[in-house]
Design a protein around this motif. Structure first.
Motif, PDB file in Angstrom:
ATOM      1  N   ASN A 176       0.841  -1.095   0.187  1.00 58.94           N
ATOM      2  CA  ASN A 176      -0.094  -0.088  -0.080  1.00 58.94           C
ATOM      3  C   ASN A 176       1.158   1.163  -0.144  1.00 58.94           C
ATOM      4  OD1 ASN A 176      -2.844  -1.033   0.532  1.00 58.94           O
ATOM      5  ND2 ASN A 176      -2.250  -2.083   1.943  1.00 58.94           N
ATOM      6  N   ASP A 177       1.786   1.148   0.853  1.00 56.00           N
ATOM      7  CA  ASP A 177       2.934   1.971   0.594  1.00 56.00           C
ATOM      8  C   ASP A 177       3.571   2.552  -0.942  1.00 56.00           C
ATOM      9  OD1 ASP A 177       2.460   2.770   3.245  1.00 56.00           O
ATOM     10  OD2 ASP A 177       4.258   1.257   4.345  1.00 56.00           O
ATOM     11  N   GLU A 178       3.773   1.700  -1.997  1.00 57.79           N
ATOM     12  CA  GLU A 178       3.972   1.485  -2.593  1.00 57.79           C
ATOM     13  C   GLU A 178       3.555   2.168  -4.274  1.00 57.79           C
ATOM     14  OE1 GLU A 178       7.570   0.413  -3.908  1.00 57.79           O
ATOM     15  OE2 GLU A 178       8.321  -0.273  -1.677  1.00 57.79           O
ATOM     16  N   ILE A 179       2.130   2.672  -3.512  1.00 59.10           N
ATOM     17  CA  ILE A 179       1.581   2.611  -5.064  1.00 59.10           C
ATOM     18  C   ILE A 179       0.438   4.186  -4.218  1.00 59.10           C
ATOM     19  CG2 ILE A 179       0.601   0.357  -5.814  1.00 59.10           C
ATOM     20  CD1 ILE A 179      -1.868   1.158  -4.135  1.00 59.10           C
ATOM     21  N   LYS A 180       0.546   4.326  -3.110  1.00 58.78           N
ATOM     22  CA  LYS A 180       1.003   6.140  -2.880  1.00 58.78           C
ATOM     23  C   LYS A 180       0.959   7.067  -3.679  1.00 58.78           C
ATOM     24  CE  LYS A 180       1.510   5.304   1.631  1.00 58.78           C
ATOM     25  NZ  LYS A 180       1.995   6.050   3.391  1.00 58.78           N
ATOM     26  N   ASP A 181       0.296   8.311  -4.067  1.00 62.52           N
ATOM     27  CA  ASP A 181       0.011   9.023  -5.425  1.00 62.52           C
ATOM     28  C   ASP A 181      -0.584   8.375  -6.353  1.00 62.52           C
ATOM     29  OD1 ASP A 181      -0.145  10.356  -3.136  1.00 62.52           O
ATOM     30  OD2 ASP A 181       2.306  10.283  -2.754  1.00 62.52           O
ATOM     31  N   ASP A 182      -0.816   7.131  -6.462  1.00 65.79           N
ATOM     32  CA  ASP A 182      -1.445   6.602  -7.433  1.00 65.79           C
ATOM     33  C   ASP A 182      -0.053   5.697  -8.489  1.00 65.79           C
ATOM     34  OD1 ASP A 182      -3.532   5.333  -9.863  1.00 65.79           O
ATOM     35  OD2 ASP A 182      -2.787   7.094 -11.368  1.00 65.79           O
ATOM     36  N   LYS A 183       1.252   5.553  -7.944  1.00 67.52           N
ATOM     37  CA  LYS A 183       2.297   4.921  -8.513  1.00 67.52           C
ATOM     38  C   LYS A 183       2.157   3.397  -9.505  1.00 67.52           C
ATOM     39  CE  LYS A 183       5.677   7.905  -5.669  1.00 67.52           C
ATOM     40  NZ  LYS A 183       6.632   8.010  -4.277  1.00 67.52           N
ATOM     41  N   ILE A 184       3.099   3.207  -9.315  1.00 67.49           N
ATOM     42  CA  ILE A 184       3.265   1.532  -9.904  1.00 67.49           C
ATOM     43  C   ILE A 184       3.967   0.659  -9.110  1.00 67.49           C
ATOM     44  CG2 ILE A 184       3.441  -0.110 -12.591  1.00 67.49           C
ATOM     45  CD1 ILE A 184       2.668   2.858 -13.079  1.00 67.49           C
ATOM     46  N   LEU A 185       3.503  -0.045  -8.176  1.00 68.59           N
ATOM     47  CA  LEU A 185       4.399  -1.145  -8.176  1.00 68.59           C
ATOM     48  C   LEU A 185       4.484  -2.828  -9.097  1.00 68.59           C
ATOM     49  CD1 LEU A 185       5.502  -2.813  -5.785  1.00 68.59           C
ATOM     50  CD2 LEU A 185       3.434  -4.521  -5.637  1.00 68.59           C
ATOM     51  N   PHE A 263      -2.125  -4.283 -20.667  1.00 67.49           N
ATOM     52  CA  PHE A 263      -0.661  -3.628 -20.347  1.00 67.49           C
ATOM     53  C   PHE A 263      -1.052  -3.011 -21.690  1.00 67.49           C
ATOM     54  CE2 PHE A 263       3.381  -3.029 -22.902  1.00 67.49           C
ATOM     55  CZ  PHE A 263       3.842  -1.878 -21.645  1.00 67.49           C
ATOM     56  N   ILE A 264      -1.523  -3.799 -22.565  1.00 65.31           N
ATOM     57  CA  ILE A 264      -1.766  -2.744 -23.910  1.00 65.31           C
ATOM     58  C   ILE A 264      -3.074  -2.036 -24.133  1.00 65.31           C
ATOM     59  CG2 ILE A 264      -2.313  -2.972 -26.861  1.00 65.31           C
ATOM     60  CD1 ILE A 264      -0.719  -5.483 -26.726  1.00 65.31           C
ATOM     61  N   ARG A 269       0.019   3.771 -19.548  1.00 67.89           N
ATOM     62  CA  ARG A 269       0.343   4.239 -18.075  1.00 67.89           C
ATOM     63  C   ARG A 269       1.323   4.032 -18.267  1.00 67.89           C
ATOM     64  NH1 ARG A 269      -1.333   5.434 -13.933  1.00 67.89           N
ATOM     65  NH2 ARG A 269      -0.905   4.275 -12.100  1.00 67.89           N
ATOM     66  N   PHE A 270       2.167   2.741 -18.634  1.00 69.23           N
ATOM     67  CA  PHE A 270       2.937   1.708 -18.764  1.00 69.23           C
ATOM     68  C   PHE A 270       3.894   1.508 -19.583  1.00 69.23           C
ATOM     69  CE2 PHE A 270      -0.955  -0.249 -16.281  1.00 69.23           C
ATOM     70  CZ  PHE A 270      -0.308  -0.422 -15.043  1.00 69.23           C
ATOM     71  N   HIS A 271       3.821   2.672 -20.909  1.00 68.81           N
ATOM     72  CA  HIS A 271       4.726   2.776 -22.146  1.00 68.81           C
ATOM     73  C   HIS A 271       6.250   2.951 -21.052  1.00 68.81           C
ATOM     74  CE1 HIS A 271       6.169   6.759 -21.443  1.00 68.81           C
ATOM     75  NE2 HIS A 271       4.889   6.528 -21.336  1.00 68.81           N
ATOM     76  N   LYS A 272       6.279   2.465 -20.205  1.00 68.98           N
ATOM     77  CA  LYS A 272       8.168   3.439 -20.154  1.00 68.98           C
ATOM     78  C   LYS A 272       8.900   1.705 -19.571  1.00 68.98           C
ATOM     79  CE  LYS A 272       7.022   4.515 -15.309  1.00 68.98           C
ATOM     80  NZ  LYS A 272       7.217   4.527 -13.985  1.00 68.98           N
TER      81      LYS A 272
END
Length: 283
Positions: A176-185, A263-264, A269-272
């Protein structure tokens, strides 16, 4: 036969007491209607979920005329190719040709069998997105119970409950801490097998209330193409943003790359994570 009391209702040979209160239409919800409403709202799976035992029994009963291991490998391959070709148009021509070559190697009745087996597998794997569905290494279990593992490659798949326990120990409340501020785990599985470790992680993430379809990315690879197909199917049908590579993890030699629909569809959102630092080689 027992004498029926006037204050009782008889339904065939079952005797029930007549209720004292009057039940008006609409005062109670019929279980079937309730289930239908829940299914409509997407909370429960709208069809009976097949079990691994049922699928294996069906395979045993119907695959007597073909090599069962080859048949299942081709079921996994055709399923993965079909899903990939719905979304990954950059590889459509090549993969459509692979699909045709596999299908054309079977007789018409055997082709129907491939479709029937995959339809059951599709129903089981896609059921995990519903409230009454649950994660499990279903293809890994089918794989091992049909003696498809290769001991020379060390293919002894981790039992699912072990994978789920390891995920609980590694992830825990930290997710839950890893995805704060809408981040990606991000989760890496460099020797994925059937995808059991990733599935165990998904189970834990789901229990922590994490929307893995938006806030997680899985990077998986394996040297066995059958394993790539299995992992791709299990993650794709669970709605997981992931890239699965047919790859030698030690040398980084890569033969093919499989991108899930989730993913596609969310590429912006995930292109990086769509960076192939290895030189691809056609298998």
């Amino acid at each position: 036969m027992k004498h029926i009391n006037p204050n009782q209702l008889s339904i065939f040979d079952i005797v029930l007491e007549k209720p004292n209160e009057t039940i008006t239409p609409g005062s109670i919800t019929e279980p079937a209607a309730e289930k239908k409403e829940q299914a409509k709202n997407g909370t429960i799976c709208p069809y009976p979920i097949p079990t691994v035992n049922e699928i294996i029994k069906f395979i045993d009963r119907t695959s007597y005329s073909v090599d069962k291991s080859k048949l299942l490998s081709d079921v996994f391959a055709c399923g993965a190719l079909a899903i990939s070709n719905l979304v990954d148009l950059t590889q459509y021509d090549e993969r459509e040709e692979q699909h045709k070559q596999i299908i054309n190697s079977y007789k018409p009745k055997e082709r129907e069998l491939i479709v029937e087996i995959f339809s059951k597998i599709f129903a089981l794997l896609s059921s995990v997105v519903y409230d009454n569905g649950c994660f499990g290494d279903y293809l890994g279990e089918i794989f091992m119970r049909n003696n498809m593992g290769t001991s020379k490659k060390g293919q002894f798949f981790t039992p699912y409950h072990i994978a789920e326990m390891m995920a609980r120990m590694a992830i825990g409340e930290k997710a839950n801490d890893e995805i704060k501020d809408d981040k990606i785990l991000t989760i890496s599985d460099p020797c994925c097998g059937s995808g059991v470790m990733s599935l165990g992680a998904l189970d834990v993430l789901k229990k922590h209330g994490i929307n893995y379809t938006r806030n997680c990315f899985f990077d998986c690879s394996d040297i066995d193409l059958r394993c790539v197909h299995m992992t791709y199917l299990q993650l794709a049908l669970a709605g997981v943003p992931a890239i699965i590579k047919h790859q030698n993890t030690l040398t980084l030699e890569t033969w093919s790359v499989w991108k899930t629909p989730a993913f596609i569809f969310q590429y912006h959102r995930f292109h990086k994570y769509d960076i192939n630092t290895t030189k691809e080689k056609t298998a």
